[in-house]
Design a protein around this motif. Structure first.
Motif, short mmCIF file in Angstrom:
data_model
loop_
_atom_site.label_atom_id
_atom_site.label_comp_id
_atom_site.label_asym_id
_atom_site.label_seq_id
_atom_site.Cartn_x
_atom_site.Cartn_y
_atom_site.Cartn_z
N LEU A 8 0.72 -1.18 -0.25
CA LEU A 8 0.05 -0.12 -0.01
C LEU A 8 0.87 1.23 0.05
O LEU A 8 0.55 2.15 -0.78
CB LEU A 8 -0.91 0.13 1.16
N THR A 9 1.90 1.04 0.70
CA THR A 9 2.70 2.30 0.97
C THR A 9 3.54 2.69 -0.39
O THR A 9 3.49 3.78 -1.19
CB THR A 9 3.95 2.03 1.92
N ILE A 10 4.06 1.58 -1.20
CA ILE A 10 4.64 1.84 -2.45
C ILE A 10 3.59 2.13 -3.52
O ILE A 10 3.89 3.10 -4.22
CB ILE A 10 5.04 0.37 -2.96
N SER A 11 2.39 1.66 -3.61
CA SER A 11 1.42 1.86 -4.41
C SER A 11 1.17 3.41 -4.20
O SER A 11 0.75 3.97 -5.12
CB SER A 11 0.21 1.04 -4.50
N SER A 12 0.74 3.87 -2.74
CA SER A 12 0.46 5.15 -2.63
C SER A 12 1.60 6.10 -3.26
O SER A 12 1.02 7.34 -3.53
CB SER A 12 0.11 5.40 -1.30
N LEU A 13 2.78 5.85 -3.07
CA LEU A 13 3.58 6.82 -3.31
C LEU A 13 3.83 6.93 -4.87
O LEU A 13 3.97 8.01 -5.45
CB LEU A 13 4.98 6.32 -2.74
N PHE A 14 3.64 5.82 -5.61
CA PHE A 14 3.67 5.63 -7.01
C PHE A 14 2.34 6.50 -7.54
O PHE A 14 2.55 7.27 -8.62
CB PHE A 14 3.57 4.45 -7.57
N ILE A 15 1.31 6.44 -7.03
CA ILE A 15 0.17 7.27 -7.37
C ILE A 15 0.36 8.70 -7.30
O ILE A 15 0.12 9.32 -8.06
CB ILE A 15 -0.92 6.49 -6.75
N LEU A 16 0.65 9.07 -6.15
CA LEU A 16 0.94 10.67 -5.81
C LEU A 16 2.14 11.06 -6.49
O LEU A 16 2.06 12.18 -7.11
CB LEU A 16 1.41 10.73 -4.20
N LEU A 17 3.15 10.20 -6.82
CA LEU A 17 4.24 10.87 -7.60
C LEU A 17 3.64 11.22 -9.20
O LEU A 17 4.00 12.30 -9.68
CB LEU A 17 5.45 10.05 -7.66
N ASN A 18 2.83 10.34 -9.46
CA ASN A 18 2.28 10.40 -10.95
C ASN A 18 1.22 11.56 -10.92
O ASN A 18 1.27 12.27 -11.97
CB ASN A 18 1.98 9.28 -11.51
N ALA A 19 0.50 11.60 -9.73
CA ALA A 19 -0.65 12.76 -9.85
C ALA A 19 0.17 14.07 -9.75
O ALA A 19 -0.40 15.03 -9.80
CB ALA A 19 -1.24 12.37 -8.45
N PHE A 20 1.41 14.07 -9.10
CA PHE A 20 2.16 15.34 -8.86
C PHE A 20 2.73 15.51 -10.51
O PHE A 20 3.81 16.50 -10.20
CB PHE A 20 3.31 15.27 -7.89
N ASN A 21 2.74 14.69 -11.38
CA ASN A 21 3.24 14.91 -12.71
C ASN A 21 4.78 14.78 -12.91
O ASN A 21 5.33 15.50 -13.69
CB ASN A 21 3.04 16.50 -13.12
N ILE A 22 5.08 13.96 -12.23
CA ILE A 22 6.79 13.59 -12.01
C ILE A 22 7.21 12.65 -13.37
O ILE A 22 8.28 12.50 -13.60
CB ILE A 22 7.19 12.69 -11.04
N ALA A 23 5.94 12.01 -13.91
CA ALA A 23 6.27 11.09 -15.10
C ALA A 23 6.82 11.96 -16.36
O ALA A 23 7.29 11.69 -17.30
CB ALA A 23 4.98 10.37 -15.52
N ILE A 24 6.67 13.32 -16.30
CA ILE A 24 7.35 14.09 -17.31
C ILE A 24 8.68 14.13 -17.40
O ILE A 24 9.14 14.22 -18.57
CB ILE A 24 7.03 15.73 -17.14
N TYR A 25 9.53 13.61 -16.45
CA TYR A 25 10.90 13.49 -16.62
C TYR A 25 11.38 11.95 -17.27
O TYR A 25 12.30 11.69 -17.41
CB TYR A 25 11.42 13.63 -15.35
N PHE A 26 10.37 11.10 -17.25
CA PHE A 26 10.63 9.81 -17.84
C PHE A 26 9.51 9.51 -18.88
O PHE A 26 8.97 8.56 -18.97
CB PHE A 26 10.53 8.73 -16.61
N PRO A 27 9.87 10.27 -20.04
CA PRO A 27 9.08 10.06 -21.37
C PRO A 27 9.29 8.56 -21.85
O PRO A 27 10.41 7.96 -21.91
CB PRO A 27 9.50 11.03 -22.36
N GLY A 28 8.32 7.98 -22.29
CA GLY A 28 8.14 6.72 -23.02
C GLY A 28 7.78 5.48 -21.90
O GLY A 28 7.91 4.33 -22.49
#
Length: 409
Positions: A8-28
């Protein structure tokens, strides 16, 4: 309980990081899409594993999903009918709104007994990771050996401003909020390692803000810093400030274009300002044709608007006017109500924090009033990292209401 597991901790962190738009740095890598799938999966696990009160189930658990789906379909259809564009493409363009399913997930998690400290740690960790990644990406620009990597992989997120030079795009809203939040945590930190970490994160945020110089967000942050102490001391002022804000906003809507044009005449040559004036003019013309429901939504990250109205048209850079352009007066009213609800309940939460720390309670007040003060230029609650912050605030404030009913019942 399974809800306290490491997964739950890992999935929650993963969700929030992407909700915060961190995926912009890892295109593809399709991290954003994976984050949305993880959000849906967490929501489905919660509704199948948690026995929620039947009298509150529809209002707090099912209604958010129904509203999000209908909202996406309606405005995708609106855009498709008005422009002849692909309906499916417009639906996909709105996929980030599914991060609002964080709201019922937090409500259900809090109902099952997940502690406020646990949720607060997840938020703090996600903000810290965002700060470190954003800082690291910025520093890559200043290491000659890494310049080929920057040019190859990060060229799409590097912007050049005539006034401020090279800037890296990213979750700047989270950076401003985390700087405010870290300063609150710093006062209560007793462990020297945590104290050192807080200062390191604060310095990372300060350097990022110095290099990026987000004028709108910094101005909004300074205004929010003035407002929060006033609200904290006299919470009744929200009743006075709300109608005044609405009156000023209405006046601004009807006179904004003329004011911007006059300002533009005095500061001719500023690309940021001239593009906003250009966008405001187009938005006004479109609103006159589609006043109630707007033109429809195609995502500010899409090129659909630019292909229709020109390369300098950015509806998300004209705040509430851009909201009305996309979603009509109906959407504008919904957006204003959302900010009003957040402001009102965040202020109430300061008095009765429902187990949340003083720093976290003030963060929601600070973030909400910051979104209000920058509304003329950015509608942050439905854009980029603002979606994640707004979903967190909504979820935590609603969770307090549920827990309060549960205790009183």
């Amino acid at each position: 309980m399974y809800l306290h597991s490491k997964s739950l901790t890992i999935s929650s962190l993963f969700i929030l990081l992407n909700a915060f738009n961190i995926a912009i740095y890892f295109p593809g890598l399709y991290l954003n899409e994976l984050g949305i799938l993880a959000t849906l999966l967490l929501y489905l696990i919660c509704i199948t594993r948690i026995e929620f009160p039947s009298d509150q189930y529809f209002k707090f658990i099912l209604a958010p999903l129904i509203f999000i789906v209908l909202f996406i379909i309606f405005y995708a259809l609106q855009f498709s009918l008005n422009t002849g564009s692909s309906f499916s493409a417009s639906v996909l363009a709105q996929r980030n709104f599914l991060y609002f399913l964080i709201v019922p997930s937090i409500v259900m998690g809090k109902y099952t007994g997940i502690s406020s400290k646990y949720i607060e740690k997840i938020i703090m960790y996600s903000m810290a990771i965002v700060s470190i990644i954003y800082f690291s990406i910025y520093m890559m620009m200043y290491i000659p050996a890494l310049m080929p990597v920057v040019k190859t992989h990060l060229i799409d997120i590097i912007g050049i401003d005539q006034d401020r030079g090279i800037r890296i795009k990213g979750p700047m809203f989270v950076i401003v909020l985390s700087l405010y939040y870290y300063s609150k945590l710093l006062k209560k930190t007793e462990n020297y390692k945590a104290y050192f970490l807080m200062w390191m994160l604060i310095l990372c945020d300060i350097i990022i803000l110095y290099l990026h110089q987000p004028r709108t967000l910094l101005s909004g942050g300074l205004l929010a810093l003035i407002i929060v102490p006033m609200i904290s001391q006299r919470r009744q002022k929200i009743k006075i400030l709300a109608p005044i804000f609405l009156i000023v906003l209405i006046i601004g809507i009807f006179s904004g274009r003329h004011v911007m044009q006059n300002i533009g005449d005095r500061f001719e040559g500023n690309f940021s300002l001239s593009s906003r004036i250009f966008s405001a003019g187009i938005a006004w013309s479109s609103i006159q044709q589609h006043p109630v429901f707007g033109l429809g939504f195609a995502s500010h990250q899409s090129v659909a608007y630019q292909s229709l109205f020109g390369e300098s048209f950015y509806p998300d850079d004209i705040g509430l006017l851009g909201i009305i352009f996309q979603f009509g007066m109906l959407g504008g009213i919904l957006y204003l109500y959302l900010l009003y609800w957040l402001a009102k309940n965040a202020v109430i939460n300061l008095k009765n924090p429902d187990g949340w720390s003083d720093g976290l309670s003030k963060l929601w007040v600070f973030s909400t009033f910051m979104m209000i003060t920058i509304l003329p230029t950015i509608a942050k609650a439905v854009r980029d990292d603002g979606i994640g912050i707004t979903a967190l605030a909504l979820g935590i404030l609603l969770a307090g209401k549920i827990s309060g009913k549960q205790v009183s019942g």
